[in-house]
Design an enzyme around this catalytic site. Structure first.
Site, PDB file in Angstrom:
ATOM      1  CD  GLU A  21      -2.789  -1.187   2.402  1.00 58.80           C
ATOM      2  OE1 GLU A  21      -4.019  -0.994   2.322  1.00 58.80           O
ATOM      3  OE2 GLU A  21      -2.205  -1.463   3.474  1.00 58.80           O
ATOM      4  CE1 TYR A  53     -18.757  26.695   1.631  1.00 61.62           C
ATOM      5  CE2 TYR A  53     -18.822  27.076  -0.723  1.00 61.62           C
ATOM      6  CZ  TYR A  53     -19.418  27.144   0.519  1.00 61.62           C
ATOM      7  OH  TYR A  53     -20.677  27.639   0.627  1.00 61.62           O
ATOM      8  CG  LEU A  71      -8.448   4.511   6.449  1.00 61.29           C
ATOM      9  CD1 LEU A  71      -9.770   4.045   5.870  1.00 61.29           C
ATOM     10  CD2 LEU A  71      -7.665   5.321   5.439  1.00 61.29           C
ATOM     11  CD  GLU A  72      -9.026   3.598  12.499  1.00 56.72           C
ATOM     12  OE1 GLU A  72      -8.289   3.597  11.488  1.00 56.72           O
ATOM     13  OE2 GLU A  72      -9.463   2.546  13.010  1.00 56.72           O
ATOM     14  CE  LYS A  98      -6.487   1.753   2.365  1.00 55.12           C
ATOM     15  NZ  LYS A  98      -5.393   0.874   2.852  1.00 55.12           N
TER      16      LYS A  98
END
Length: 119
Positions: A21, A53, A71-72, A98
């Site tokens: 990855e 934005y 991801l956390e 993901k």
């Protein structure tokens, strides 16, 4: 009060626990929702009275570019920066997905969702 949403921000990033990855990367989707007071900007029509934005998107893209195993972890960095850089944000809801994760099955996405309130 009001809510600003940036939906389906797409990035190509290198998050994950596997060595592969880190080398080949994956497609990701981020959904960001912030709660803020929109009353003043609704009256003045001035960008300086609301949340830009472009800044929200910049925070997401920059943090997604920094490799994390989880991801956390990247999600926490996005939330922390939003609270630090934008004092008018009172709540953040965040989803980081993901797409087509390498988990040995036909799975469209794996998503973590986080929600934090300003202390």
């Amino acid at each position: 009060m009001g809510i600003i949403k940036l939906q389906n921000i797409r990035t190509f990033s290198y998050h994950g626990c596997l060595v592969e990855e880190e080398k080949i990367g994956s497609d990701y989707r981020v959904d960001l929702e912030v709660k803020t007071d929109l009353r003043k900007s609704s009256q003045t029509d001035e960008l300086s009275d609301t949340i830009d934005y472009v800044l929200l998107n910049k925070i997401v893209v920059e943090e997604m570019a920094i490799r994390s195993k989880l991801l956390e972890h990247v999600g926490n960095r996005i939330i922390t920066r939003c609270f630090t850089e934008i004092p008018s944000v009172s709540r953040i809801k965040l989803g980081v997905s993901k797409l087509n994760p390498p988990i040995g099955g036909d799975v469209e996405a794996v998503t973590i969702e986080m929600e934090e309130f300003r202390n």
